[in-house]
Design a protein around this motif. Sequence first.
Motif, PDB file in Angstrom:
ATOM      1  N   SER A 112      -2.894   3.694  -1.057  1.00 43.63           N
ATOM      2  CA  SER A 112      -3.243   3.356  -2.463  1.00 43.63           C
ATOM      3  C   SER A 112      -2.622   1.891  -2.475  1.00 43.63           C
ATOM      4  N   TYR A 151       0.935  -1.192  -0.061  1.00 41.87           N
ATOM      5  CA  TYR A 151       0.043  -0.093   0.089  1.00 41.87           C
ATOM      6  C   TYR A 151       0.851   1.273   0.007  1.00 41.87           C
ATOM      7  N   LEU A 182       1.602   5.675  -6.825  1.00 36.41           N
ATOM      8  CA  LEU A 182       1.392   7.047  -7.179  1.00 36.41           C
ATOM      9  C   LEU A 182       1.963   7.358  -8.401  1.00 36.41           C
TER      10      LEU A 182
END
Length: 673
Positions: A353, A7, A357
């Motif tokens: 996320s 993540y 990114l």
Amino acid sequence: MASATRYYADPAEAEKFATALLTKAGLTEEDARSMAECLVLADVRGVDTHGLARLPQYLDRVSNGRVNARPNLKITEKTPVVAHLDGDNGFGFVVATRGMAEATKRAEIYGIGMVTVNHSNHFGMAATYVLQALQANMISLVFTNSAKQMPPFGGKETLLGISPFAAGAPSNNEVPYILDMAPSVVAKGKIRRAARRGESIPLGWALDADGNPTTDANVALNGSMAPIGGPKGSGIAILMDIMSGVLTGAEFGGQVGDQYKDTKPQNVGHCFIALKPDVFFSVDDFKMRMDTLVQRVHGVTPAPGFSEVLFPGEPEHRLGLQRSKEGIPYADAEKIMFAEAAKEYGVPELGLSETPLSRSSGTHDVDFCKNPTSNRISTMQRSADDTKFPQKNLTWQILNHANTHGYAVGAYNCYNTEGVMAVIRAAEQQRSAAIIQLFPWTMHFQGPEFIRYVVSAAHAATAPVAVHLDHCIKAEDVELALTLPFDSIMVDASTEDEESNIRFCKSIVERARALNITIEAEMGRIEGGEDGLPNVNMEGVMTKPEDAEAFVRQTGVHFLAPSFGNIHGGYPAGGAEEAWDLPRLGAIGKLVACQTPLVLHGTHPVSHELFQKTIACGVRKINLNRTVRDEYTRFVADNAGKLELTVLQVEGVKVYTKSIERMMGVMGSAGRY
């Protein structure tokens, strides 16, 4: 089986998250931000073992009272180049950042600086403090010690820590030299990370409790670490204990507290050494020579199995560039820890996320853990949002630069536009910092709009020029001053008893902080009066060195005006030479001037030689009134009615400017910018 899911977090958001948690845990906002920056810097550079994954454990230690959330860091001067810092059981990040700042400050002046530290804790990635020194173009050495994790060579029981040794040297266009290595095959943090993620470890990293090699991370945590190179790794670990423990007064030889097991303070020691390259070469020449060394290393033919030869610190630098763009990858275990911490402390969760990114460039500075006492001139060119208080304050920047480089800056009392123009022109022509100094009289006679004009003109100068309000005695004047754009204010409660003085100054310091205004205060009582300042009929009270140190610590004032026989207005027979107690001033300077620049009041008439002696004692702001104004006043008196008013003003400013320029040369501020 370990999950391979990762993540990704924006480094800037990770900093905000960590800052929020640490602030909730009781740290000051400044210390919380500094520690968060250091933790995220480790993650960005790929040193995940010393990043945010350790945050829950740090929070646990501070919540249980095992770490002091708000330490009172105390610096003790040993020689001009050596000092000792007592960390007061604060977080190692906060203590170490201050330690390296103190070392580089001394190196700026003397070519080399050394600071030993005790009563500290684990300070994270050692390269953090090397990077801090690199920002000042310094070569650096960093030592620290830790709890026992490894037996000495030939032994069975653990006795030695495995804390890293770090060193750095600046370069120009190539990557800088950054060495950060543990005396063990790997840092124990890698074992902890593997255990947390359910991963095995390579054979040779660690031993079980019986001294046998193991690939089980959990078994290794109850065993010991394997030294790198046998006796060589053991020897380096002992050196770390000598430099960080034996020398500093911290624990050593197996007695350093274990941050994961012990309830007692760790009493970790550190040692920071900074060396200014231009003692031997100019900085530019040194950095060019470093570039040549890097290029020669890169030019070596790769051995079988290697595609290129890298310089120490280069892999981390490259990974930092990548993670600054793609985000920091965290595993499931870290994601869960972060969510639990956010819930416990009542802060928003860290946004993560499941895919990297997508950004064209990174927003995180991968090579800099911000230094709260950084004195570089480039700081002055940043916007207020780019740095922290008081670093973003102009008066602080000016005087801290003077403190670093061992000179003083004039604070020139101005009563009219001609005086303001003279200070600005002298500063620009001499490439010198300057401070325009006004009295409360100005706020009332010429009004707030005149103050705003002065500040606007000063800040538009091509050299650093701050605006300071001197001798703000009345509470109502302080209140008015806080509504105006002064860079700094002298809060003068010296007519009050010591307790009232401390209480009043402290309250103003706290309020002024939010307005980006720094505070000067008077300790003791400086006799006499001058234009714009009431003549207080009160016996002079000399400042005691030990009281000055306590006053600064309790109030948080940024600049201190001590009383050592100096007098506002004129001196009696014998002059300042007989009136001043320079040994007293020197003793005060030794205790406080390294962090809190001293201010000299009562400077007319004073010889140039005597000014130089006060600068050697730690004076960095010299208030000047008649010393630079008398020639201008005489010129105006002699020529009023003879010259047209416009000519009188133009020529008068020229006379005034020359007087100021002469004093800039005396104080050593000329040519600094």
